[in-house]
Design an enzyme around this catalytic site. Structure first.
Site, PDB file in Angstrom:
ATOM      1  N   LYS A 148       0.035   3.730  -2.755  1.00 58.44           N
ATOM      2  CA  LYS A 148      -0.968   4.796  -2.670  1.00 58.44           C
ATOM      3  C   LYS A 148      -0.335   6.166  -2.458  1.00 58.44           C
ATOM      4  O   LYS A 148      -0.998   7.193  -2.675  1.00 58.44           O
ATOM      5  CB  LYS A 148      -1.954   4.484  -1.548  1.00 58.44           C
ATOM      6  CG  LYS A 148      -2.763   3.206  -1.771  1.00 58.44           C
ATOM      7  CD  LYS A 148      -3.748   2.974  -0.639  1.00 58.44           C
ATOM      8  CE  LYS A 148      -4.603   1.740  -0.855  1.00 58.44           C
ATOM      9  NZ  LYS A 148      -3.915   0.497  -0.492  1.00 58.44           N
ATOM     10  N   SER A 165      -6.452   2.976   4.350  1.00 57.35           N
ATOM     11  CA  SER A 165      -5.743   2.419   3.200  1.00 57.35           C
ATOM     12  C   SER A 165      -6.719   1.729   2.259  1.00 57.35           C
ATOM     13  O   SER A 165      -6.499   0.608   1.809  1.00 57.35           O
ATOM     14  CB  SER A 165      -4.648   1.443   3.638  1.00 57.35           C
ATOM     15  OG  SER A 165      -3.730   1.218   2.587  1.00 57.35           O
ATOM     16  N   SER A 206       0.794  -1.228   0.000  1.00 58.86           N
ATOM     17  CA  SER A 206       0.000   0.000   0.000  1.00 58.86           C
ATOM     18  C   SER A 206       0.826   1.277   0.000  1.00 58.86           C
ATOM     19  O   SER A 206       0.266   2.376  -0.067  1.00 58.86           O
ATOM     20  CB  SER A 206      -0.958   0.009   1.198  1.00 58.86           C
ATOM     21  OG  SER A 206      -2.047  -0.845   0.940  1.00 58.86           O
TER      22      SER A 206
END
Length: 473
Positions: free
Chosen positions: A70, A127, A67
């Site tokens: 991102k 997230s 993640s």
């Protein structure tokens, strides 16, 4: 078992000396295994005022970003906001593809929408994989094109060891990065978008009547920590990029491949406590050149690998092959999920004193469902990397230079066709330079984690009558 072992030790026909030698050999084997496991993690600490690397361990080794991906999705979102293409209240419509993303997610149904600010907050706290995909589709038209935009922006920032394949970081064997590149991105986010950087400090927000809490346990527990992002998949292990600002000193630190959320957080806390006092109180201005290309008549094509890249040089955690081979299996494709929360609950507490900080709750405005307007979509940007003064970005191969960017790009395309296997995991790009008052363009392939890897690829190209040389970015 003890009786059998005793019998072996005392009744064996082997001389005692031989047994001792075997025991010492086993000790070395165990030590080698432990050393190998330790090498699966990667970390770097950079002084965010001077760019000096204060600590580095496997910082250029290829790793799965999870993640942390991102962070680039948000970089491009902030860029669109700064240019006035979208606002914090613009509706982000969730397609069927976005809504179907694996947890962790916001849970918006197909056709539903939220405000851009809500999508941002859901990404920095929860997230949310579905929010990241929806933003990517809005900005890029579709996720594939958005991944090209992400990779192109990475090149412009000097992140030559990174390739993006999706907007959220869910498992894809062709998506990879390095700890050094993530540090570059962390520095760039603060330097280029200070007006939006405060989002990363959010610990929770209200979505309707539901309070959504964040995954970043260091916020409010380590003095000076003001973001940035956690990351987790089974293949990547536990990742974390942290920004620290104590008023006089600034750090960006990266930890990748942790065996648990707790151990990762403890490692990060130790790095911060050790190296923040060593950081400079004086800075020399921006460290990462802003990647806004000058207007050009044609946009260069981003050369993503034609085949899935190999897994990182060392997998951060022991993982079954099915975990990486079946990228869209919801049972394996996990971003920051409840698994991280469970690991955090079971892990030892941070060894640093906790400081109570009041949780800030932000209510995002409700937005009615709306269709995404074509004006939101950005074309694939030109690939013209700007080297950063702070964080070196690995090794590249130069194959040509030309007074025209189109010719340099054409040479990249031609070289890729001539040696597809050699360059399967590399990304082509052009970089401008001045010579005798005129602008020229170098044609290079980046993404090599070491000098040896670049030289090896260059040797293979020379066998195909393609002149080249390795260069450190």
């Amino acid at each position: 078992m003890r009786q059998a072992l005793s019998g072996f030790v005392f009744k064996s026909a082997f001389p005692l000396k031989t047994i001792m030698i075997l025991a010492m050999a086993m000790t070395f084997v165990v030590a080698d295994v432990a050393s190998s496991l330790a090498a699966k993690s990667a970390a770097i600490v950079v002084d965010a005022k001077t760019g000096k690397v204060l600590y580095s361990a496997n910082a250029d080794g290829r790793r799965y970003p999870a993640s942390l991906t991102k962070m680039m999705t948000l970089y491009l979102t902030f860029e669109a906001m700064a240019k006035g293409k979208i606002s914090r209240n613009s509706p982000v419509v969730f397609s069927a593809h976005a809504s179907a993303e694996a947890p962790t997610k916001l849970g918006v149904k197909p056709g539903g929408s939220v405000a851009v600010e809500t999508a941002i907050l859901s990404i920095v706290t929860k997230s949310a994989n579905d929010s990241a995909t929806a933003l990517g589709e809005m900005l890029g038209g579709n996720e594939t094109n958005f991944a090209r935009m992400m990779t192109a922006k990475a090149r412009q920032l000097g992140m030559n060891g990174t390739v993006f394949r999706n907007a959220n970081g869910l498992p894809d064997p062709g998506q990879f990065t390095t700890a050094r590149d993530m540090a570059t991105l962390g520095i760039a986010l603060r330097e280029h978008f200070p007006q939006y950087y405060g989002y990363f400090a959010q610990r929770s927000f209200l979505y309707g009547r539901q309070r959504i809490n964040g995954h970043n346990r260091l916020l409010g527990r380590i003095k000076g920590v003001d973001g940035i992002k956690t990351g987790y998949t089974r293949a990547s292990g536990f990742n974390l990029v942290s920004s620290v600002n104590d008023g006089n000193r600034r750090l960006v630190a990266v930890v990748m491949g942790g065996t648990s959320g707790g151990s990762r957080d403890n490692q990060m806390a130790g790095l911060i406590n050790t190296y923040l006092p060593r950081a400079s109180t004086r800075g020399g201005g921006d460290l990462v050149a802003k990647a806004d290309s000058n207007p050009i008549s044609a946009l260069a094509k981003v050369l993503l690998p034609k085949h899935d890249a190999p897994t990182p040089d060392e997998k951060p955690v022991a993982v079954a092959e099915a975990d990486t081979a079946v990228a869209d299996d919801a049972t394996v494709a996990q971003g920051d999920s409840e698994d991280e929360d469970t690991a955090e609950a079971e892990a030892p507490k941070l060894v640093v004193p906790a400081k109570k900080v009041k949780t800030v709750i932000v209510s995002a405005p409700k937005v009615a469902t709306a269709q995404v307007v074509a004006a939101y979509a950005e074309p694939t940007p030109a690939v013209d990397p700007v080297s950063t003064a702070s964080v070196p970005s690995g090794w590249a191969i130069q194959v040509a230079s030309s007074p025209k960017q189109s010719e340099a790009q054409a040479f990249l395309d031609k070289t890729t066709k001539q040696a597809p296997k050699v360059l399967a995991n590399a990304s082509g790009f052009t970089v401008a330079f001045d010579k005798d008052g005129a602008t020229y363009y170098r044609a290079r392939f980046g993404g090599f984690g070491s000098k040896d890897a670049a030289w090896k690829a260059c040797t293979a190209l020379k066998k195909k009558k393609i002149e080249c040389y390795a260069v450190q970015q």
